[in-house]
Scaffold this motif. Structure first.
Motif, short mmCIF file in Angstrom:
data_model
loop_
_atom_site.label_atom_id
_atom_site.label_comp_id
_atom_site.label_asym_id
_atom_site.label_seq_id
_atom_site.Cartn_x
_atom_site.Cartn_y
_atom_site.Cartn_z
N THR A 75 0.83 -1.21 0.00
CA THR A 75 0.00 0.00 0.00
C THR A 75 0.86 1.26 0.00
N MET A 77 0.19 5.57 0.06
CA MET A 77 -0.85 6.60 0.19
C MET A 77 -0.24 7.99 0.36
N TYR A 86 -7.42 4.86 7.00
CA TYR A 86 -6.85 3.55 6.62
C TYR A 86 -6.26 2.84 7.84
#
Ligand code: GSH
Length: 234
Positions: A75, A77, A86
């Motif tokens: 991931t 971000m 999140y």
């Protein structure tokens, strides 16, 4: 490590190293504060501000050049309030995130989006046109107009904290973290003197939280250890 499943082995947990790229006092403070409130393990990488000028190698990691940038396994971000959500969802359950079946869910989500899109955006124009631009490109009119715009938008926080200690759900949540950062930025750029009484009291309470103090300490410690000194930023 709070927020991880008790079923995880120690080996599994140690693989879960979240990396957060941060500049002193910047919006990446939101996820830093969230990490501290949740007691999650993380690595904090400090950058000089703005990284696209003073740490060009960072563009290979985040082509936008902005911070925050968070890496968690596969991931990646870049949105400060989105990262907080999140973290809460992925490593919760945590009271910091309001659940979908809670009547305050809509209000919670609204504050999460409001924090950057509505509240921080005008502040960045104040900072840019009063401090960051070279002298000849500064524009007091823009700075004054957007300071007023910010203070107008802050009326929503003034109203929400009139009879409540926190913004929603009757408890401290990630909404208070993301809005709290906007108040920290406002203090840095000289707008706190114009806070209404409720916002001033609310901001005072937020700064008393252990999680907030730990995040400030972590930011300072990492800056010293990595030899990255504070600069103006937004
Ligand atoms: N919407 C993003 C904004 C990210 C952002 O613009 N961060 C600023 C620092 S607070 C930045 O990196 N500015 C440097 C630049 O734009 O080069 C968020 O909420 O994180």
């Amino acid at each position: 490590m709070a927020g991880t499943s008790p079923a995880m082995t120690i080996t599994e947990r140690t693989k879960l190293m979240i990396t957060l790229y941060h500049c002193d006092g910047a919006r990446s403070f939101r996820p830093l504060w969230m990490l501290e409130e949740m007691g999650l393990a993380y690595e904090l990488k400090m950058l000089p501000f703005p990284p696209r000028v003073f740490a060009k190698e960072y563009l290979a990691i985040n082509p936008l050049g902005t911070i925050p940038f968070m890496i968690d396994g596969e991931t990646r971000m870049t949105e400060s309030s989105g990262i907080c959500y999140y973290l809460g969802k992925k490593y919760g359950p945590t009271p910091l995130v309001v659940a979908e079946d809670d009547p305050a869910y809509g209000a919670f989500l609204n504050w999460m989006y409001f924090s950057d899109a509505t509240l921080t955006f005008p502040q960045t124009l104040v900072l840019r046109y009063s401090q960051l631009e070279p002298e000849e490109r500064r524009n007091p009119q823009v700075a004054t107009d957007y300071a007023k715009w910010f203070l107008g938008r802050l009326r929503a926080v003034e109203a929400a904290t009139a009879n409540a200690e926190t913004l929603c759900a009757g408890r401290f949540t990630a909404a208070d973290i993301v809005i709290g950062y906007a108040l920290r930025l406002a203090s840095t750029i000289g707008l706190a003197k114009d806070f209404g009484p409720n916002v001033a009291g609310y901001w005072g309470r937020l700064q008393q939280r252990d999680g907030y103090k730990r995040a400030i300490a972590a930011e300072q410690r990492a800056g010293v250890e990595q030899n990255v000194m504070p600069r103006v930023r937004a």
